[in-house]
Scaffold this motif. Structure first.
Motif, short mmCIF file in Angstrom:
data_model
loop_
_atom_site.label_atom_id
_atom_site.label_comp_id
_atom_site.label_asym_id
_atom_site.label_seq_id
_atom_site.Cartn_x
_atom_site.Cartn_y
_atom_site.Cartn_z
N SER A 189 0.83 -1.21 0.00
CA SER A 189 0.00 0.00 0.00
C SER A 189 0.86 1.26 0.00
O SER A 189 0.51 2.27 -0.61
N HIS A 190 2.02 1.20 0.67
CA HIS A 190 2.95 2.34 0.64
C HIS A 190 3.52 2.53 -0.75
O HIS A 190 3.75 3.67 -1.19
N PHE A 191 3.77 1.43 -1.45
CA PHE A 191 4.33 1.52 -2.80
C PHE A 191 3.33 2.16 -3.77
O PHE A 191 3.68 3.01 -4.59
N PHE A 192 2.06 1.74 -3.67
CA PHE A 192 1.04 2.25 -4.57
C PHE A 192 0.42 3.56 -4.08
O PHE A 192 -0.40 4.15 -4.79
N SER A 193 0.76 3.97 -2.86
CA SER A 193 0.15 5.16 -2.26
C SER A 193 -1.37 5.04 -2.24
O SER A 193 -2.10 5.97 -2.57
N HIS A 194 -1.81 3.86 -1.86
CA HIS A 194 -3.25 3.58 -1.85
C HIS A 194 -3.56 2.69 -0.65
O HIS A 194 -2.87 1.70 -0.41
N ASP A 195 -4.56 3.06 0.12
CA ASP A 195 -4.91 2.32 1.32
C ASP A 195 -5.52 0.97 0.95
O ASP A 195 -6.57 0.90 0.31
N LEU A 196 -4.85 -0.13 1.36
CA LEU A 196 -5.32 -1.48 1.06
C LEU A 196 -5.76 -2.21 2.33
O LEU A 196 -5.77 -3.44 2.37
N THR A 197 -6.13 -1.44 3.36
CA THR A 197 -6.52 -2.07 4.63
C THR A 197 -7.72 -3.00 4.46
O THR A 197 -7.72 -4.13 4.97
N LYS A 198 -8.71 -2.55 3.72
CA LYS A 198 -9.92 -3.36 3.53
C LYS A 198 -9.59 -4.64 2.77
O LYS A 198 -10.04 -5.74 3.15
N GLU A 199 -8.81 -4.51 1.70
CA GLU A 199 -8.46 -5.68 0.89
C GLU A 199 -7.59 -6.66 1.68
O GLU A 199 -7.80 -7.88 1.64
N ALA A 200 -6.60 -6.14 2.42
CA ALA A 200 -5.72 -7.00 3.21
C ALA A 200 -6.51 -7.71 4.31
O ALA A 200 -6.31 -8.91 4.55
N SER A 201 -7.42 -6.99 4.95
CA SER A 201 -8.23 -7.60 6.01
C SER A 201 -9.11 -8.71 5.46
O SER A 201 -9.29 -9.75 6.10
N LEU A 202 -9.68 -8.49 4.27
CA LEU A 202 -10.55 -9.50 3.66
C LEU A 202 -9.76 -10.76 3.30
O LEU A 202 -10.20 -11.88 3.60
N VAL A 203 -8.57 -10.60 2.69
CA VAL A 203 -7.76 -11.75 2.30
C VAL A 203 -7.26 -12.51 3.52
O VAL A 203 -7.45 -13.73 3.65
N LEU A 204 -6.63 -11.80 4.44
CA LEU A 204 -6.07 -12.45 5.63
C LEU A 204 -7.17 -13.02 6.52
O LEU A 204 -7.02 -14.11 7.08
N GLY A 205 -8.28 -12.30 6.65
CA GLY A 205 -9.39 -12.80 7.46
C GLY A 205 -10.00 -14.07 6.88
O GLY A 205 -10.35 -15.00 7.62
N SER A 206 -10.12 -14.12 5.55
CA SER A 206 -10.68 -15.32 4.90
C SER A 206 -9.80 -16.54 5.16
O SER A 206 -10.30 -17.62 5.50
N PHE A 207 -8.49 -16.38 5.00
CA PHE A 207 -7.59 -17.49 5.24
C PHE A 207 -7.59 -17.90 6.71
O PHE A 207 -7.49 -19.09 7.03
#
Length: 629
Positions: free
Chosen positions: A587-605
């Motif tokens: 997310s730092h590299f893309f300068s875009h907040d990926l909290t929602k996407e990361a939470s969804l992926v990690l939470g699903s696993f």
């Protein structure tokens, strides 16, 4: 009884141990086969470009290669758990050659039925997989069910060869074992687990340095730091399981308040040995799971970045930018055509027009947009944004740079730059806001209409037309965008259609990545399952002895639950932390907040692992209790 019958009966007698191997192999075959059904589908093969077909081929190769190592590891685990059995056979007169032949026949037997079973199970779920792909992915063609002859042939031949190679390879595993080692099996003393305080501290420092660097760097520096961070974290993770975890357990055993509390003595005494024995397995599971989390999170996050970023920058249904050499008649014709298409698709829209003028600011190298408040407010009203009403003595800075490009601070530059009027007077900016009302990423000024009339000659002017859909189905809006793009040209940007095209291209990539991630994650969970059930006979003997001195069923359940939970969740928790740090760095590299996407992926696993743990724990505890009570 022939030797082949003996090998067949051996599989039946060891069905508890072999059922795990069989089911894991079957699932691996099924995943590869369902992927092959998708990859070889006529609708995709006919319309896909060479890059897409190459990507599918690479993905299939990755799944196949990983399946090879997964099956090889599984078979090696089974051989380790059967040392005593091989020793008894040798005492009865079996030669090493016969034992190797028996293992070869057993493995080929299981491999054959796992391959056939995986293909049959894949055929059962084939229609569901294709239906899921058709609805989840953006695919223009219908993925109708077809009999996947090519997928069956490729899968069958590939996995028969895989099991053949592994069967030949594992038959040589016992060559160096002595008879006394085979007879003693797992009864040989493992010795007291030892750890180095220096390496334990070093492990903690490596992880802290790796995490800190990954979370600190931003922009292009993320790519530069990626390889060193990965190496540091990998070394730190290995030392975490081999040194730091053992050191922590030893410290807890030395604490009488903890060690002597209820059943903790049983838990910690056995736990130190398990951590030592399973350190490499934990490390492998943590790394594999991290790769799965990061790969899927990256794919999903990148798709979100593309689609959400476009939506944030373009809040309107359609934006029309006439060419500089376009005549008034051409513009009017394009506008009438756009309105006709919206009407044809039963889409109600509101339209706004603005003349965007750019001025040469002596304090800045860029040409800066200065918009009058009335134009800004017409656009703002369409998307429900707050209107601006600057006074004659002030200017308002509108900035998008913090949302779009974090390493640019256009708003700060504009706030420090006064606007020079035609009569020589200056107007100083009074405040800064963030909004996407006008399509200008480098920031701009909004001034009072009277002040706007007093500005000097602009460098250039652009007329922008925007439409915002008030009513209309999503499919109709996308279809209208497609028609407008085809008939009007690139001057018209239909954001919903553009996002649709991105998802259509990116959907198969995400689908392929999901397949690979599932194989990695299920395999890592299976590694833990194999390690747990490899020690099942030893655990039965241990708990049977402890039960004789007064261990109750309730206390047994507590010890086994904690022991099993630590075995399953220690590497997964480490992998989740690794994955969270990796996706934060992304997310730092893309300068875009990926909290929602990361939470969804990690939470699903995490949820999948919890369900897997509950199932394994149930059968594991059941077998332990049946052996004792």
């Amino acid at each position: 009884m022939t030797f082949r019958q003996f090998a067949f009966n051996n599989v039946l007698r060891n069905k508890r141990l072999y059922i795990a191997y069989f089911l894991s192999s079957l699932f691996t075959v099924m995943v590869f086969f369902t992927f092959a059904i998708f990859a070889f589908h006529p609708a995709l093969s006919a319309g896909a470009n060479s890059d897409a077909l190459f990507g599918m081929g690479v993905a299939g190769g990755i799944i196949y290669i990983f399946s090879f190592f997964f099956v090889l590891y599984s078979m090696s685990s089974f051989l380790q758990s059967r040392k005593k059995e091989f020793g008894l056979l040798m005492i009865q007169g079996a030669s090493t050659r016969q034992i190797r032949l028996m293992v070869f026949l057993e493995n080929m037997l299981i491999g054959f039925f796992a391959t056939v079973g995986g293909i049959l199970l894949g055929l059962v779920f084939a229609k569901g997989i294709l239906l899921l792909a058709e609805n989840v992915l953006i695919i223009s063609q219908e993925l109708n069910f077809y009999f996947p002859t090519l997928a069956i042939v490729v899968t069958f031949i590939s996995f028969i060869i895989l099991f053949l190679i592994i069967s030949i390879f594992v038959t040589f595993v016992l060559r160096s074992n002595k008879l006394i080692d085979l007879i003693k099996g797992d009864k040989q003393s493992k010795g007291e687990p030892k750890s180095s305080i220096f390496l334990a501290i070093f492990a903690a420092l490596l992880l802290i340095i790796g995490y800190g660097t990954a979370l600190y760097v931003k922009g292009e520096t993320v790519v530069t730091a990626m390889v060193p961070v990965i190496i540091v974290v990998m070394i730190g993770t290995y030392l975490l399981f081999t040194q730091l975890s053992v050191y922590i357990i030893r410290r807890m055993k030395n604490n009488k308040m903890i060690f002597w509390r209820k059943t903790n003595m049983l838990l910690f005494s056995d736990l130190s040995f398990r951590l030592k024995d399973n350190a490499r397995t934990f490390f492998m599971v943590a790394m594999i799971s991290t790769v799965a989390f990061s790969a899927i999170g990256t794919l999903y996050g990148f798709q979100s970045l593309l689609t959400k970023g476009m939506k944030e920058e373009n809040p309107y249904t359609l934006t029309y930018y006439p060419l500089e050499d376009s005549s008034g008649k051409d513009i009017e014709q394009d506008i009438n055509q756009i309105n006709a298409i919206f009407k044809e698709e039963n889409i109600q829209t509101e339209m706004a027009k603005a003349e965007l003028t750019y001025y040469d600011m002596k304090q800045d190298d860029r040409n800066i947009l200065i918009a009058k408040a009335s134009d800004y407010n017409r656009f703002a009203k369409l998307i429900g944004e707050k209107e601006l009403n600057p006074t004659k003595s002030e200017a308002i800075v509108v900035d998008q740079s913090e949302k779009i490009v974090s390493n640019m601070d256009a708003g700060k530059i504009l706030m420090e730059s006064p606007i020079r009027l035609g009569n020589g007077d200056d107007i100083h900016p009074s405040k800064k806001i963030e909004t996407e009302v006008l399509p200008e990423l480098n920031g701009y000024y909004v001034v009072n209409d009277e002040v706007y009339g007093a500005l000097g000659k602009p460098v250039r002017s652009e007329t922008h037309y925007v439409w915002k859909a008030k009513h209309g189905q999503e499919d109709s809006i996308i279809n209208a965008g497609r028609k407008i793009s085809e008939q009007v040209g690139f001057e018209a940007q239909a954001i919903d259609y553009m996002v649709y095209e991105i998802n259509k291209f990116y959907g198969p990539v995400l689908f392929i990545g999901l397949f690979i991630g599932i194989v990695f994650f299920v395999s890592s969970g299976s590694f833990l399952y194999f390690r747990l059930y490899t020690d099942l006979d030893e655990d039965k003997r241990k708990f049977r002895s402890i039960a004789k001195i007064g261990l109750t069923q309730h206390e047994l359940g507590i010890v086994v639950n904690r022991q099993t939970a630590i075995m399953f969740f220690t590497p997964i928790v480490v992998a989740l932390v690794h994955g969270a740090v990796a996706l934060t760095a992304l997310s730092h590299f893309f300068s875009h907040d990926l909290t929602k996407e990361a939470s969804l992926v990690l939470g699903s696993f995490a949820v999948i692992q919890i369900v897997y743990f509950l199932i394994v724990r149930y059968f594991y505890v059941k077998q332990i209790k049946e052996a004792i009570y």
